[in-house]
Each structure stands twice: as C-alpha cells, then as structure tokens.
Motif scaffolding. Sequence first.
Motif: not given
Lengths: 311, 297
Positions: A1-4, A8-10, A286-287
């Motif tokens: 989850m954190p990686r995903y 997405r944040l990137g 986007l957020l």
Amino acid sequence: MPRYFLRRLGQTVLTAWFTVTIVFLLLRLAPGDPAANYAPPNPTSEQLAAVRQEFGLDQPILSQYLTYLGNLLQGDIGTSFQFRQPALQVVMDRLPYTITLAVAAIAVTAAVAIPLGVWMARRGNTAPELGANIATIAGQSMPDFWIGFVLLIVFAVNLQWLPSSGFNSMTAIVLPCLTIVVLQVALISRLVRREMGVNLAAPYLTIARSRGVSERRLTWGYAFANSSIPVVTALGTRFAAMLNGVVIVEVVFKWPGVGELVVDALSRRDFPLIQATVLVTVVLALLVQLLVDLLYPLIDPRVRLGQEARR
Amino acid sequence: MTDAAVPSNVGRRLLRRSAAARKARYSTIKIWLGAICAGIVIIPVALARVLPLPDPVHGVLKETSLPPFSPGHLLGTDPNGRDLLSRILHGGQTSLLIGLLAIALSGVLGIAAGAAAGYFGGWVDTIVSRLLEAQLSLPLLLMLLLVVALFGPSVPVITLVIAIAQWPEPARLTRALVLVEREKPYVAAAQVLGLGRIKIIVRHIIPNILSQSLVVVFLLLAQAVLLESALSFLGAGVQRPYPTWGGIISDGRELFVTGAWWLVTIPGIAIALLVLGVNLLGDGLRDRVRRAKAVTG
C-alpha cells in the motif's frame, strides 16, 4: 500500500508540474502585454518598461520560468499584479465559496442520480424508462449558462423567491447548485444505469434470485455493490472537475469563487494570479482523485483481498 | 413473417412486446425524434442566407426591443433593433461551422491515434495513453479559455481548441475496438498474405470499426456546439457584432432584468434543440450499430 500511495503521489506532483508549465508557457507565448493594464493611462515607454521590470517581465522566458519554479519550491507562488498581495492569499479567500458550491452540488447529485439510475436499470426497455432516458439526454443538452439564466428569470426575477446573485444568505446557493445538478444528474444517472444493467444481467444474480434473496437485496446488496466503484470514481472525477472552477455558473450568478476570479484575472492578464489559481485548484482536484483511489479497498472487498494476496 | 413461422405459443403480439423488440423500437423512436429536433434547427440555419431575413448586424433603430410575434419580427428584436430570428440563424452558421470542422479534425486525429495505439502497442500505445491521461487531469474549460483569450478568438483558433479538447474520446474508443479486432483471424490472414501494417490498419481494421467510432464522433458535435457557446458566453467567442449563439445570450443577460426575456431564452432553446437532436440521434444510432454488430458477429 505505501508503495502504491507513493507512486500515485509522484504522478500527482508530475501532473501538477506539467499543468503549471503549460499554463506558464501559454501565458508567456501569447501576444499582448500585461504591463499596459497596470501602467498609468496613456503610458510612456519608460513607464511601461518600469512596470515590466517591477513584475519581472523584462527577463527572458527561461529565467522567468526558473525563478518561478524556484519560488514555488519555497512555497511562494507569486504576487498578484492587480491586488498587489500574495496570489495564494487571493485564491484562498475565494476557495471556500467554490468548495461550498461543489460539495452541495455533488451531494445533491449523488442523492438524486443514484436512485434514478438504479430505477432506470431495473425498468430497462419500458416506456417510463424511455421517458427518463430522453429526459436525461435533454439534461445534458442544455447549455449550463442558459439553465442558469432561465432559473434566474423564473425564481429570482418573476417569482422573487430566491436571491439572484452573490452570496449573502444560505438561500443564495440554491440556484447555482440546481444549475450544476441538472447536468451532473443526467451524466451520473446514465452511468449508474449502464453499470447496473451489466450486473443485473449477470449469472450470479440469477443464482442469488433462485436462492430466494429479496429483490431489494438483489438490487442494492448485489448489483449496486458491484457497480459502486465506477460510480464512486465518476462522482470523484466530477467533484474534482468542479473544484477546477464551476466557471460558467460562477459568472452567471456572480458567485465569488475561483472560477469568477480566474476569468477576471484572464481579462487583466494577471499572470501570477492565473498561475496560482490553476496550481491550487489542480492540486486540490488531484488530491480528491487520490483520495477516491484510496477508497476502493474500503468499498470493494475484491480490491482489498487482491492487495493482500499480492503481499 | 406469417404466424405459421412462429413457434406455437409465442404469437406475434408477444414477440412485439419482448425486450429485444422494444429496444429496437425505442432506438427508432430516438432516431426519429433526434432527426426532427436537429432538423428544426439545422435546416433554417443552412438556409439563413436564402431566406428573406433582415440584416443580422445592422438594426433598424426605431424597432428596438420588440417582443416575439411583432409584425415583421417573428422572434422580436434586441435593443439595437436587430432581428433576433435573423441573428440566431446567422449565428448558427458560425456555431455549426466551428462544430463540424472541430469534430472532423478531432475525429481524424482520434481515430488515427487510437488505431495506431491499439494496433502497434508498445511505445506508441504508451505515448498515446499517457497523453490521454494527462489531458484528462487538465482543467479543460480553463485551458480553452486561456488559449482563446490569449491567442485571439478567431474561427481557426476556436476550432482547433475544441478539436484538441475532444480527441480523447474517439481515440480511447478506437483503441479499445482495435485491440479486439487485431486478434481476429482476418488480420492474421492479411499478415500471412504479406500486407504492410499501415495497409492492414487502413484497409482492413478501420472499415470494421468505423461505424462505431463515427457515432462517437457524431455525438461530439453536441459537445462542440455547447463548448463553443460556452466560450462565446464568456467573451472568448467570435467577436461582435457578428452573432454566435453564446454571444447573443451573453448580450441579452444584462437585459432580461428589464423584461426582455426572449433575448436569453430563445437562442438557448435553439442550442438545446440542436444538441438534444444530435444526442438522441447519436444514442439511437449507437444502439443500432451495436445490434448490427452483434448479429453479423
């Protein structure tokens, strides 16, 4: 989850940068000189040059861009030409109005469009459904500024039930909200109908029905639950789009939101203010989409289980 | 079909009431209704220069602000004494011209990009798909407004801007359709026969998906007319005194408080009728094309 989440944040940061760069370039490449709007009347060329120097417009485009990006990284998104104060401040003063309108509109849309779409899917290919179908097509065929004017003429000018413009009382939100909702309900209810149509015809529904599951549970607990991801996605996208400025509705009702602000800034060529408005609203939009993505595992156990299985 | 050809218990009446038959009938209703709505607007607009109408730009100063059904002015006049019917029909020519040019451009662009992305895959697909995604996240109306406000509201600029705004939809659909089509035996057969890739796409794949893609392109006409009128309304349309639909409404908005309701309402009805007609027609045609596809495989 954190990686995903990080990926997405990137992507979000990248999209925001892309948008800001395009807006920056468009503004600089366009013909016309903003200095003329801010110099004294009948300016001499020295006065114009002074204004340009004050705003940093005498620099080459590349160095203007680098300065802009450098300031952005330090949290400074520019000073408005016309208000002579930080552009972020000006945008933030207007933002609550747009958010209020967008939240009200999306809530009403969801409350009307979902039951309507479900009803249309269950009554597929009947005469009442054809009527509702044509009504929703009509809903997306009317120009929104025109709907706004007609509502104004009927409710504000002739009946005088509701205020016509500005934001002085809570009732002022009714007409702008209604104007947005007409189009959004038409779009979302058709999407709900399409998604529900697929799930209502699926074999698992027939099996559940043969086991004696009630029609109400079949509709909401089975078919709608399985249609909810596309519906939530669409509602999120629509809401995000509204944050980018319900430009037309704000202009019609003189609603003091960011849409009206940006139209005004465009006509005055207030570059920093335009850039700031676009940046703030795009990041917000986007957020919202990011949040909607993070909702998926909560809505649909299949997504949740899929993620656990991958671990 | 005679009754004898129908299996025993299922009579002609039951067949007519079946879901499939009703669906077919409803798509026919939509197509006819749509054609009528669009025709009511398009035919007079196309004939605007032939019909005996007053000048849309120069008004008669003693006939200002006449309500609809005044003698000589069916839909009334504006405060400059210009005939509203004439302005709506002449304005419609500009609006429709922009709309048609824009969908032609976005249709060609979208179908070509979508077909290339779907057939070639790999980096072509990556580029096209990323572009589509990037455009989705841009605030569309704001960008259009920006470009038109900055580069001047001429017909080519507005057309181009609308076309760029619209190419994603046909592109996405065409890509999806080509992905399916690519795996079919006739494509393999064409490859075995030694046809070039471009030739396979243009001669074999596109004809098989064109009807579905074209319906979507046609539906874009509705969006294009709405976008153009929205831009005109915000002052980023073709310049005054030449009328466009959005421009007429925008001019009328300061006046409806004084009771001149027709200047806002009637041009809006023209836009809404046309767009409704196009939407209904497109929706009906889409049902029909899908069914034809399902029958022939």
